[in-house]
Structure formats: structure tokens, C-alpha cells
Write an enzyme that holds these catalytic residues in place. Sequence first.
Site, mmCIF file in Angstrom:
data_model
loop_
_atom_site.group_PDB
_atom_site.id
_atom_site.type_symbol
_atom_site.label_atom_id
_atom_site.label_comp_id
_atom_site.label_asym_id
_atom_site.label_seq_id
_atom_site.Cartn_x
_atom_site.Cartn_y
_atom_site.Cartn_z
ATOM 1 N N CYS A 1 30.102 9.493 -38.137
ATOM 2 C CA CYS A 1 30.651 10.481 -37.205
ATOM 3 C C CYS A 1 31.484 9.786 -36.120
ATOM 4 O O CYS A 1 32.584 10.241 -35.777
ATOM 5 C CB CYS A 1 29.482 11.260 -36.599
ATOM 6 N N GLY B 1 25.704 4.728 -41.805
ATOM 7 C CA GLY B 1 24.769 5.629 -41.159
ATOM 8 C C GLY B 1 25.457 6.904 -40.710
ATOM 9 O O GLY B 1 26.690 6.975 -40.633
ATOM 10 N N CYS B 2 24.661 7.906 -40.406
ATOM 11 C CA CYS B 2 25.238 9.189 -40.002
ATOM 12 C C CYS B 2 26.000 9.050 -38.684
ATOM 13 O O CYS B 2 27.133 9.514 -38.564
ATOM 14 C CB CYS B 2 24.164 10.268 -39.927
ATOM 15 N N PHE B 3 25.373 8.405 -37.693
ATOM 16 C CA PHE B 3 26.080 8.240 -36.418
ATOM 17 C C PHE B 3 27.335 7.378 -36.573
ATOM 18 O O PHE B 3 28.389 7.729 -36.024
ATOM 19 C CB PHE B 3 25.147 7.643 -35.358
#
Lengths: 344, 344, 344, 344
Positions: free
Chosen positions: D153, D148-150
Amino acid sequence: MKNAVIFGSSGYTGAEAVRFLLQHPRLRITALSAHSRAGEPYETIYPQFAGHDLPTPQRIEDIDLSDVDVVFSCLPHATGQAAMAKALEQVETVIDVSADFRLRDPEAFAAVYGSEHQYPALLEERVYGLTEYARDSLLGARLVACPGCFPTCSLLALLPGVEADLFTDAPIIVDAKTGVSGAGRKSTQAFGFAEQAEGAHAYAVGNHRHAPEIEQELSLRGYATTISFTPHIVPMNRGMIATCYATLQDGVSVEDVRQRYIERYAEDRFVTVLPEGVVPQTRHVRGSNEARIGVFADRAPGRVIIISVIDNLAKGSSGQAVQNYNLTQGWDEALGLSSTALFP
Amino acid sequence: MKNAVIFGSSGYTGAEAVRFLLQHPRLRITALSAHSRAGEPYETIYPQFAGHDLPTPQRIEDIDLSDVDVVFSCLPHATGQAAMAKALEQVETVIDVSADFRLRDPEAFAAVYGSEHQYPALLEERVYGLTEYARDSLLGARLVACPGCFPTCSLLALLPGVEADLFTDAPIIVDAKTGVSGAGRKSTQAFGFAEQAEGAHAYAVGNHRHAPEIEQELSLRGYATTISFTPHIVPMNRGMIATCYATLQDGVSVEDVRQRYIERYAEDRFVTVLPEGVVPQTRHVRGSNEARIGVFADRAPGRVIIISVIDNLAKGSSGQAVQNYNLTQGWDEALGLSSTALFP
Amino acid sequence: MKNAVIFGSSGYTGAEAVRFLLQHPRLRITALSAHSRAGEPYETIYPQFAGHDLPTPQRIEDIDLSDVDVVFSCLPHATGQAAMAKALEQVETVIDVSADFRLRDPEAFAAVYGSEHQYPALLEERVYGLTEYARDSLLGARLVACPGCFPTCSLLALLPGVEADLFTDAPIIVDAKTGVSGAGRKSTQAFGFAEQAEGAHAYAVGNHRHAPEIEQELSLRGYATTISFTPHIVPMNRGMIATCYATLQDGVSVEDVRQRYIERYAEDRFVTVLPEGVVPQTRHVRGSNEARIGVFADRAPGRVIIISVIDNLAKGSSGQAVQNYNLTQGWDEALGLSSTALFP
Amino acid sequence: MKNAVIFGSSGYTGAEAVRFLLQHPRLRITALSAHSRAGEPYETIYPQFAGHDLPTPQRIEDIDLSDVDVVFSCLPHATGQAAMAKALEQVETVIDVSADFRLRDPEAFAAVYGSEHQYPALLEERVYGLTEYARDSLLGARLVACPGCFPTCSLLALLPGVEADLFTDAPIIVDAKTGVSGAGRKSTQAFGFAEQAEGAHAYAVGNHRHAPEIEQELSLRGYATTISFTPHIVPMNRGMIATCYATLQDGVSVEDVRQRYIERYAEDRFVTVLPEGVVPQTRHVRGSNEARIGVFADRAPGRVIIISVIDNLAKGSSGQAVQNYNLTQGWDEALGLSSTALFP
């Protein structure tokens, strides 16, 4: 590989030139200039380029041009004439992104930009690089004056009709809208985020510098209209719209206009005439060198509305500059310009 | 204190009516309507109003109008005619923020809005509430049709010149720009944040519903021009610009126009004609009921550019609605409307 | 009516003070100061105020304070101490919106703001105006230091728990986000629209000036935590969020915390504790003096997340300044502050 | 050239996959799927791709996979498992951009995503494609679950410290901020422009689906902390920040951390650890596959703040997907990903 230098790399058009050249398979950036920020690593000026090992910006006078093939000059208007003239003694090609060589008549330049042109002889030589109308002249050109962003957007919308004599000479109205980056990388209160966000306004009403440039190109094609030109600034970084209102010659239909435009740009990779009913949107050309044009019937009989959009920093500035350079070399005009728009 | 009900409180114009009425010293909100969200606390629909003890929205048919003095109807176009007609049997005044009573001619309504008008007799009676041009008719009016946002912005810019016969009947061009809230509180992909941010575009080119409304008001004053009207949507919440291009009658100067405009609006609290050279900006009227107008010389001789700005939800909608109601009652027109613009 | 003067009217907090005072029923603006723009009509500095007949800004030394009751000082930090001290000789009350009197300890001031405090005696006298925690001291106060925007937002979120000893002294983390107007009305490249739009970032990581101010207020209540404070700037004009992470004392539940917060602010008109599950949003307090707080269970057992939002220019600055002045006079604290948030 | 198909091309991650693949020298898009918009020209769904002669989206079941080498699956979570499983019978590689194969434990999947996982055997086989931590496993992988993006990151910011045992197991706090495109291409009121612009807020406080995914990866490396994870949405299209707060083991300094991070990512083309004092900004990775990380001393002794930024649609989604596919093939991981960020 050819060697390229960018003058004025600390402004937005300079940074955009860097972006395109980094994607260019036949050009290598060998030097950058910056004035007040000479000596700073380029990635402190534009952090997006960290990791690209770009040369540290120098003062122009400190740049060795001996192995350089092309200079892209992104200097502020009226500040780079001498540097470009001098560069032309050493490099094959200068592509000027500024306004300095756009107006062919030195008196017009003086009237519009407030200072005497220092190199009127170069004005004779330079090619006005509205690419889709200059391909023949660009091959081998030494000095290319890239059109302003508003003239690029407006002329792409108007010239097919002018060439084909579709419009009367009633004043053409160009109502334009630009993103805030069009003002350059400023340190002025007026362009602060909180000043510009959540609002819009016109500026330079009735007297913007790009109007004479648009008229120059129209009159070169024998068209005698006066342009009513009103730019507006809207709260987005990039993007430009020219909404153009023209009067049709008797017997010319809107469909005639659309067909003419489609034909005119049929071979042009970076200009698309949209199907009937499709409205061009700036977001769909964001970051790309494309222009998109829509042709619409006006409610007022006998009139047509032509709307074009570009990215002011790309086709409106450094993208077209690279496209022009490619053509001076006889290369595929799309080299370095192949990335698609960034949406959303 | 008068008792007010707002029909259609779940849309942006409804919420804006709530905002203004909460500041109104002589009006009290006694009921709200909402359709699909009836029964929900209003602060879950519009959390900014938490703590104001507003009534929970009901379906219109469940609202008791017996002690109500005024209905502000913010329903979607063509959905509220019956409810308003019925309300008029019980309440003294209905202020319609929708388009339902703007076009006086029922055939024009059917052509533009795609359904037969159900209450043509009310069209005879209604007052078209462009406040600065309707004060005499508003006193005691029972049904007020508030102008559309674009017509408000455009007509404030055009009518002084039309009344004084300053323009020829060459087509007037209105190039308009609006913030995204003008589209209403939508659940459609096209108006998503990531679809609208960082881009701009025209829409409804050549066929927007507000053009016939503008022409209706011009022709009522004996002016026979066709309006070329092109709206654009720009990435901000609120704000609207109408950039109007007109041709001057022989002998009329731009300064004549400006003076006429200054005189025409000298007594109007919510309309300001700016000094020469000052450009109106939407951000300076954000959230307020003001309109600002600038008059500029065009580059094209014999032409004038008139630019007006409003907040589309305030003077362009619910602010003008409150202003109109104040005048039906003979009150100070500024009641509830005194807050200044929010900038930045 | 009392007479008010605003020092530093050319900045955003100055303009916001003007906006609130124009709505204030018992205050009248009799003079404005501006430094570099003294002598310009205020409406050329802030066009939104055209038509309000505001006094033309003067240099501070040219302002006659003889009939003035209160000075709202919106000067840049560390520039207005002498002017405020002098004003206190003539006017009854000075409300300082800057940072000059926030830190009670002159050494702390020198360490944080880089210059010696010139009026340590006034530091003894001043009231720290976090309104909801200072009402008793505000009545009759002569000099009020309004908290910084981040301290206001953070302390409203933390103090009820600190007062009730709900948190351990493990470091509390405050992760804050602010709109760009928090940087002031700047003429710097870094705050240009095109620099700030479409991006976000942290700044002053680990060393922001507001952290010692937050700790000062916590330690005054016997609480010995160190604050980890990281502000971020996000692309909007107004609005501030403090997301606070704290460790609960044994036996304290998140529901206990929420109840305590609800009780603590039950009588406070401008602070709302939201129901379980409702997230505070900056847009719902835009332009208003409100703060909203949500209390949430963390995934990490024994921890709580408390989120508060304000408008940085309103409750975070000039709105709270007006609220504080109202209380110095024994007035209703909401005078001038009644307008609701502007959404959308 | 390999043949690629994109499932779910009508969402933002699908469009972003198209954008990267159009720049990829060894991949050709041979089919696109779309559900409700099957049969529409792709350029009516995403006008930015006009002129690229992309295949018209079909329903997945109508796509012939016989000559296809790779499927990039950008379907909504929990809707594409069967289609991917079936595709794996015909194509060499499936790169899943959705959440379906991220959680290795089917029970965890069911708990977090609310439906039973239909292919637990594939969960055994799939490679979790956080590229910089998965290179060895990616070569030859048939099924890659892109993080996922979170998690991308956050994990890029946390894993070097976890691997080197620099942090205690006190709860790590990840305060994250994302642009609005992270919510997908929605047709919901809540994500309308006027709802999201000019405001910010947290969401899914204490219970976002990405927290268990982050913890899964931490615990796989023997790290037993609980993550406190709070995402916020801020008004920009693209961009994501994870601000991470961790407690240092005794004897570990912030400088130790920074050095470790620099070493860990020294060979990683798409991850840059910034010099001391330089704050990562989302705008500098806009549109590119880069991640940037800054390491900062906290005010609270013994603590560190690590901030990472990515473009949520690029490194946070389809960019990393392409990077992963390149590695499954043993290619240069940067193929198709060489364009620099778009700023401004």
C-alpha cells in the site's frame, strides 16, 4: 452476447446487478438508468466500478431499447410498471427485481402496496422466479418477478416440507434478520451509520409486506397456514437469516425432514442443506448467490426449526435475477454467478 | 459504606460489576479476584479503569474477607461454588452472577451443566434474582442467583402474561439475538472480530442451557408450556432481544395483554412497556440497567408477539446483580444504576 | 440547583449534553430546543431518554429564559449566533458547543465558515474552552466557545510540547481518525450504515475547518508551525485519535517529552499520559470525558509521535462543555462527568 | 491447466488464495496444507467453500508435489523456509505470501524477524513481487516474495515520486490504517470481536516490521529517507489505507505529482490514480485486487499528501500473489482476479 439494460442502477440492487453482469460471459451492459442522478458518470455513483467503462446512467425515457435483449428492472416498488410494460414491447425479456409483479392478485397488490396495479394482464403472464421452484416456467419467460429477499429466504426453508406435507397447518413462525442494505440506499436519518451500528431491533412487526407474498406461494401449493413473520435489522451490510418454526405431522421425524430437504435440493447448485448440527451463517454466503439451510430438532416435541441464510442482495435479489435470466435463455444457471463468498 | 469484593474480575461481567460499583454511593470495592492474571494491575486487564485506584486482582484464596460485606461472584459457570460457599461463612451476602445457583433442582443442574452440584443445601436457600419478581424475597437474602441474560430478557417478556393466565399452553417460541460480549471474554478463534463481524447466525439450536432455566420459572408459576428457544449472535458488542410468540387464551386481546403489562411494570423503574407501535431497540438501553418491552398483534389470529430488549451485561448480568444487592439491603434499587444509555 | 437549557437538542451533541446533565447534581434541564422537531416528545427523538420526564423541545423563540442560568448551545455551525447573543442578555452563561466562537478573528471565521460573523464583540469576550488550558479564564466567564473535537484531541497532544518549546517549527503532521457520529445526525446517503460500515477513508484532505483552529491556538503560544491535518472516518460510532508527528529541538529526547507531558497533566483529572509503550485506544474512553495520551519515539531520529484519544461527543464536545460550565461556577469540574467508559 | 498447492490454507491469506484460484481459468488446486487442522474437511475450516470439492488439508510433508507446478505459501512468517526450499526442488514456482523472502539482506531478516535466515542463497534469487515494479523480473521467476500489505500500500503511493525524484529526503511519514483481518486468524483475546469493535488504536508505534521493508525498496531506488511508519487498526474486516506525507523538491507542484502518478500507472490494470479531489476509500476495493491512489495538496506549503487504499488480503496479499504467478508464466496478469469489489 446479449445486450442488457439495468433500470434503477443507482440503488443497491441495481449496483449488485451490475456486479454480476460484469462477470457474465454472455451479457453486456449497454445502458443504465438513473433518475435524479442521470448524466453522472456511474463511477461517481458507485466508485467501485471505476475502470469498467460502464455507460453513463440516463433517464429511462432516453434509453434506446432497440438492440436490447433484456432489461433488469431494479426500480423502487410501484414506480416502474409502465417502464417495464413499455420495455416488453421492445425487448425479449424483463427481469423485475422490484415487488411489482410478485403478488399475482392485483387486489392483493393494491392492498399491500397502496396503489392500483396498472398492468393486471402482465400479472397473468409473469413467472414468479423463485428459481429452484420455477425452472420449468422460466424457459422462454418474458417477464419474471423475482421474489423478495425475505420470501426467497423463507420459502427455500419451507417449501420442501410443504410440498411433502410434512407440516401441520398450525401457524408457521418465521423470525427473520437482515443486514442494513436490505433497506436500500437511503437518505434517511434512521438508516445512518450511528443510528444502526451497535444495536438491533424488530420492525414492521405483524405487518411486513413480504408476509402475504410468502403466504401466496404456500397457498399455491395447497398449504393453508398463516405466517407469523417478524423481521429484524442487525448491524451488518449484507446477509439474511430466516429462522422458521413449524409443527410436524404425526409420524414425521426431524430426520425425515432433513432427508427430504437434502433430496429436494440435491441437484440445486445454489442451495445447500447442511449436515446435522451445522448452523448456517450469513457470512459464508456473503456476496454469493448461495442459500444454506439447516434442519434442527426443536426442544418442543413434534416441532422442527429450519434455518436458512442468503445474501439479501444476491440470492435475495440481483443474483437470483441473473440466475432466472440464464434459465429463460436455457443457459447454465450459474453464468455470472460463480464467485465464492467473501469471508472474512 | 459497605465493602464489596468481586470474584472473577477479569471477565466482562466482572468488569461491568466494577463499572457499576464505581458509581455506587454506598459500596466500595476492597478486593478483586482474577485467576491467571492475579497480580497484574487491573488497568492492564481493563484499561478503561486507569486512574480509579482499584485494588490489584488476587487469587481468591488470598483475599481477606474479614471486613467484607458482599461478594459479587462473576466466575465462570461451575467453577465458583466452593469459593462462594466459603465466602458465605464470612460475608453477609453473596450475589452470584454465574449460573451456579440458578437451577433450583440439583439434578437439573447436573444435567444441564455437566457436573454435580456441590452445595444442594444452598440451592434451597438461594433467591432467584429476577428482580421485578423477587423483591419480597430479596430483602435480607444471603445468596442471590442472578438469572442468565436470556432468561432475564425472556421472562420479563413472558411472566406478566403467565401470571395473568393470558396464554394457552401451546409451545411458546423465544427467538433471541445477542451481541458478542454475551460469549464472554474469549481467546478462541470463533469469536475473533473478523469471524463475527458482518455476519449473523443461530447457535445451540434446540439445546441452549438457558431454556431449562426459563421453563423452571414458568413452571413455578403453574405454567406448563415447553419453550422453543433459539439464540442468535449478531455483530454488536452489547444488546439482547427476545422475540416471543405466544397463543392467547380465548377472549384475550392483544390490547388486554399490553394493558396487563403496563400495569404489571408500572412501578418498576427499570422496565418500560412501550406505547403501541413503538419497537424496542437494544441501542436505547446500551450500558443501562433498563429493559424495554413491546406488545404486538401477530398476523396469525389469536397470537401475540412480545419483544423485550436489555443490555446483556447490565440488566442481563451485573446491573441486575447490583439492583438485587441494593434490595437485600433495603436500599433504593437504583443506587449505582442511574446512568442513562449510551447512544449513539 | 441551576437551571439549564439546551439549544439544538435533536443533534448528537445535544443528546450528549442531555445525558451528562441528567447525571449532574447541580443542574436541572428546564427546556430543550429543536427546530423541525419542535413539539415532539423528546423520547421520540431520542428514545434512550424515555422515562426521564424531559421537557418537550420547543422552538428557541418560544423558550422562556427568565429563570434560566445557563444555555448549552448545540446548534449547527453558523446558525445560532443571534440566539446565543440574545440569550446572553437574560442568562448568566452560554456554553457554545458549535464552531461559532472558536476562531477569535472574525475574518478567519468568515474565511473558514463562509459567512460574516455577526457578533465580533462577543468574539473579544468569549473564552476558548480547552479546559486544561483555560481554567483561569473560565471562572466567571459568560460565553465559552468549546473547541472542536479534532482541535481538542490534537491540542491536548501538542500544547505541552509547544509550551515547553520542545518542537522545531517544521510542519507538524496531525493524522486524525474519527467515528461516524462526528458527522452529526445526518439524513444524507453518504452517512448511511451500508455506506460507512466495513470501510474507511480520508476526507477534507488539506482543507478541514479545524486546522485553522488548531493553528490559532498554537500561534497564540508563539508557535509558528503550519499544521498538516488529515481527518479520516472509520466505522465506529464514537472515538477519535490524533496521531501527531513532530520534530524535536536539538537535545530534547522522547523521554524528556514524556516527562514534560506527565508533569503538565499531573493534576488534570480528565487527561492521562500513559506509561511508556502503552497505546491509547478510543474504546477505553468511550462515553467518558477522558483524554489519553501516549508519547512514542519515532523511527526517524529526532522525531516524536504523540497519540491522543478522546470520545468525540464527550471530551470532544458536550462533556467538555459541562466541564467548562462547572469551572465558570467555581465547582468541581467533574460534576456530571464521573461515569467511566463503557467497554466492551 | 497448471496444478497449484497452497501451503498454510487455514489462515486468512490461505483462504483468500483459495478464493482467487477457484476463479482462475488456468489453475487447479490439487492439495492444501494445514498444520493443526490437517485431516479436517476444508469446509469445516472455511465453510464458505462448501460444495467446491476442495482437497482435504494435509500436513506439508504428506503432500506429493510430483505433478505440482506452483506452491502458494501462506505459512506464518519464519516457519516455512524449509518447506519452500524443498518444494523448489520439485515444483517450477513458489509464490511466498509470508515475510520470509521479503528482506534481501539476511542480517536485516534476522534483526527484524528474530531468527537466522536459513536460505540466504534463495534470497539472492527471489524476486520481490510488487507487481507493478517487478514485471520484467517476474517472467520465469522461480521464487517470488510477495510484499507485505503495508509495504504494498505504501510503496504504490511513494515509488512514482521516488523514481521521478519529486520528493526531498526529509523523513516521509506513512500513517496507515488496517482492518482486523490483517492480524491473521487468531485465537487471542486481543482480537476478539468485543475487544476490537467500536474502537481504534495505533500499534507497534515506531517499530513495525514493515518499515524496514518499505525502506529497503526506497533505498534500492537511491532514495535515502527514513520512514516514519505508524499502523492503526480500525474495526472493519478488510481494507487498508496508507496516508503518506512527503516534502516536494523545489519547483515541483502537486499537479506535477498527480500527472506523474497518472502516467506511471496508466497501463496498470490494478492501480488507479483518482481524479483531483476524489478520496480513495477502502470499501471500493473490498475483495478486489485493486489499489487506488489520490494525490492532494497539503496545507503546509511544499508538501504533498498521497493516499492509497487496497484490500489487505487481496492486493495486499493473495491477490497480488496470483497476479505475480500469472506474470511468471507470461499470462494475462488479471487471470483469476477479475471480480469487482463487493460494495456495500
